[in-house]
Design a protein around this motif. Structure first.
Motif, short mmCIF file in Angstrom:
data_model
loop_
_atom_site.label_atom_id
_atom_site.label_comp_id
_atom_site.label_asym_id
_atom_site.label_seq_id
_atom_site.Cartn_x
_atom_site.Cartn_y
_atom_site.Cartn_z
N VAL A 192 0.85 -1.19 0.00
CA VAL A 192 0.00 0.00 0.00
C VAL A 192 0.89 1.24 0.00
N ASN A 193 0.54 2.19 -0.84
CA ASN A 193 1.28 3.44 -0.91
C ASN A 193 0.54 4.52 -0.11
N ARG A 194 1.29 5.23 0.70
CA ARG A 194 0.69 6.24 1.57
C ARG A 194 -0.16 7.25 0.81
N ARG A 195 0.41 7.85 -0.22
CA ARG A 195 -0.30 8.91 -0.92
C ARG A 195 -1.55 8.37 -1.64
N GLU A 196 -1.42 7.20 -2.23
CA GLU A 196 -2.57 6.63 -2.94
C GLU A 196 -3.72 6.35 -1.96
N LEU A 241 -5.29 9.61 -0.85
CA LEU A 241 -6.09 10.25 -1.89
C LEU A 241 -7.49 9.63 -1.96
#
Lengths: 452, 452
Positions: free
Chosen positions: A429-433, A436
């Motif tokens: 999991v990507n923080r920014r994604e 958002l």
């Protein structure tokens, strides 16, 4: 008269433009708050790394209930409570699948029993494997060719669809029905190729069910490369399989969904944002659906933090038992009906914590068109697609009661590489994604709260 | 007359609709071919795992030249050649950064010298660290406060921009200029906070340059968490740094860009698709820009495989030395000018191998509007954004010569977590996302080849 209409239109235009500008600024405040200060990523790390996978019915699930209760309080919910849900309990137990060609030795194959599958009962079950590539091919097989055999449904995930959910639903029929189809023709158990967009050896579990009046034979799944290897072997030789599994249903249990809300300032009708707290019993349930849980909590936190005056009650629901029964969603709908609680809108995030691309709308055309008319506000956040017409399984009971429902539509390319597997971990999991996704749900709820 | 115009318009409408349908089918053929049979992902694995990082000037880069030549032949290019490029050679060598608070012991800090930086010359260079949070703050510092000090530029990557490239460009000024700014006030070396969207301890290297007539002092970078820790320390104590580095320029070398083309069936004017073959000297250069290389090769392969009759010459260019000199792009432009080769269009992929979201267009309004009018064809492939007005650095010389240029715009959230780091590895690239990028470039080139 003409002039008056002109003036009115101009005035309307000015007001609409002013509104749009105000909304655009509020959208930006929301994204700035979440991208800078969002807690969702850190909370997902806690949920996945301290609790891990959490199939409903397990002790881990009960821990996640306590965890979610605390996080909703931390987010500033005015009220947090647990909703009783009677859930089916399924446990996996030790399991193994081996194959052998004539004269060969037994080779262990990486596998998972499908969720809700029954066991071999501690015994080794043997049989010759027959492979079919499609349902149609299976239908043509006479029962005597299947009797006492192991049926290997080797239907590949269609790589051609850009929208991977189409391929998932397409292949999903095999996962759900393979055991019953095999049992009806007297087979011993079913092996299915995993519903996977990846070319690796990771098996993907997931829900299956038995038709009425069929023998509850086991159904297991193997990864793409094992499926390809087995196909090659079967082209050259006959192959025998040996399965030993101990999974099965263990009755029912009382458990809980977790709910938190901030009260409406003008009106107690409810806007729901939710995901499911349970996961399958492998991996960490990070994208499916830890992401939806922390995003839903983030929505509440952001309303409180920014002091947005919500007209209506905004409620985050962490549903129990989506994976193998959707009892949490059903119970929520039932309770709403019993209490006659007015619901304005519900949105679910259960398609992974990837960058948002759209919002799928399951509602009448008036509501749909109004939300679409806000499209320009969402575009700077990468959200352009409002064409989907479905929403999530946990809010389906609300939809059936006439509530307009929606689902967050994230980027879909990576999801089915890891869905329902040991690979669905926090690291994917990507923080920014992730944040958002929470941003876009907060923005949408802000608009609905203000305009409906 | 009115009726005739009506009929003509109708006829035009029918033709346009027929064209659009034909194009839509061709788009689907292209995506089906690439998503099912694309070689880009396997080729990227080869490039990253058998060659790895490949700074131009290194032996690894020379291996990648041979590799790209072979892959272009395998893709079915009618002609493959190497274009001579004189490149600057920069080497890193052993390096370390330590810090010490008063009375403390030396603590090693994870770091990288910035690309093109000069060395300490094998010596330990010591100094007290002074921190500034912005250029403005630095400008206010009198030279006597900087003299013999180490300047730590702790300017954070702005998390608020959804378009991360904006934050990258914003923080980029620090990377490029920190050394010169520090030298001008008599500082010993510069430390910059990495241009990173991640909250981890991974340093991100990248290009820097020295202003004329300044002392070429070293510039190094540290990861986000080290930067945060150093900031905390500096609030409490004075901190001394010790740098030992052996990097520096080592003259020039003759190297090559690699070019392959399929000849135009009607016209020899050229459509370019490209990326850069070189990478920084850490990680594997997978997203930056192995992705762009294999996608460009995939475009040629797909035209050949599907037997699309290309009117114009379609040329894949694997540019040398984008990272620390863009000499490959400059040489390509120079050669085009010398040979007076007509170029119709050029597109670059150098923003990561993530799912495509748009195509940025650097061209006149007629061309831009025509491409935008094809937008409905791209929408099913997730491409909706044609608003960008820049293109890549390797094709900038073509743009300066009047060639319409473009850049593939992929999903931007993950890129600056790993850009120019040891973490930019094959494992970070998703097969379907990478291939969708190649799909969209092939589709665009098909349209331009047919309509221009």
């Amino acid at each position: 008269m003409k002039k008056m209409i002109g003036t009115s239109l101009l005035l309307f235009g000015v007001i609409a433009f002013g509104q749009s500008k105000e909304d655009s600024l509020q959208f930006r405040k929301i994204s700035t708050e979440i991208l800078n200060n969002g807690k969702g990523y850190a909370e997902l790390k806690e949920l996945t790394k301290t609790i891990g996978h959490r199939l409903s019915g397990s002790e881990a699930y009960e821990k996640s209930v306590q965890w979610a209760e605390q996080k909703l309080r931390d987010a500033g919910a005015d009220k947090v409570w647990l909703q009783e849900v009677t859930i089916p309990v399924w446990v996996r137990g030790k399991e193994s699948l081996h194959i052998k060609t004539s004269g060969g030795t037994w080779k262990n194959i990486k596998m998972l029993s499908l969720g809700n599958s029954e066991r071999t009962g501690g015994k080794d079950v043997f049989g010759e494997i027959i492979m079919v590539k499609s349902m149609e091919e299976y239908d043509l097989l006479p029962a005597e060719k299947v009797k006492d055999k192991i049926v290997f449904f080797n239907y590949p995930f269609n790589q051609e669809n850009v929208q991977t959910f189409i391929s998932y639903r397409d292949a999903g029929a095999y996962r759900r029905t393979a055991a019953s189809l095999t049992a009806k023709k007297g087979g011993k158990f079913a092996i299915i190729r995993s519903l996977s967009s990846a070319f690796d050896d990771v098996p993907h579990t997931g829900n299956m069910r038995y038709d009425e009046n069929v023998s509850k034979i086991p159904a297991v799944t193997i990864g793409s490369t094992s499926a390809d290897e087995l196909e090659s072997l079967l082209k050259a030789h006959s192959v025998t399989a040996k399965l030993n599994s101990n999974c099965g249903m263990k009755g029912e249990k009382l458990s809980h969904s977790v709910i938190g809300e901030i009260s409406g300032k003008k009106d107690q009708s409810v806007i729901v944002v939710g995901g499911h707290l349970d996961s399958w019993d492998v991996g960490e349930g990070a994208h499916d659906d830890g992401a939806g849980i922390v995003q839903s909590i983030e929505v509440l936190r952001t309303f409180k933090k920014l002091g947005i005056q919500n007209n209506h009650t905004i409620r985050a629901v962490c549903f129990a038992n989506e994976e193998n029964g959707t009892k949490g969603g059903k119970q929520y709908g039932k309770t709403v009906k019993e209490k006659n609680e007015k619901h304005l809108f519900a949105i679910e995030s259960d398609a992974g914590g990837y960058s948002p691309r759209g919002i799928s709308l399951e509602m009448n055309d008036d509501h749909r068109n109004q939300i679409k008319s806000w499209g320009h506000l969402f575009l700077p956040y990468g959200v352009y697609n409002f064409e989907g017409k479905y929403s999530g399984s946990d809010i389906a009971p609300l939809h059936e009661m006439g509530v307009p429902t929606a689902e967050l539509v994230p980027e879909p390319q990576r999801y089915f590489d890891i869905h329902h597997t040991a690979e669905d971990t926090f690291e994917k999991v990507n923080r920014r994604e992730l944040l958002l996704g929470a941003t876009v749900m907060t923005q949408l709820i802000y608009m609905i709260d203000k305009n409906w």
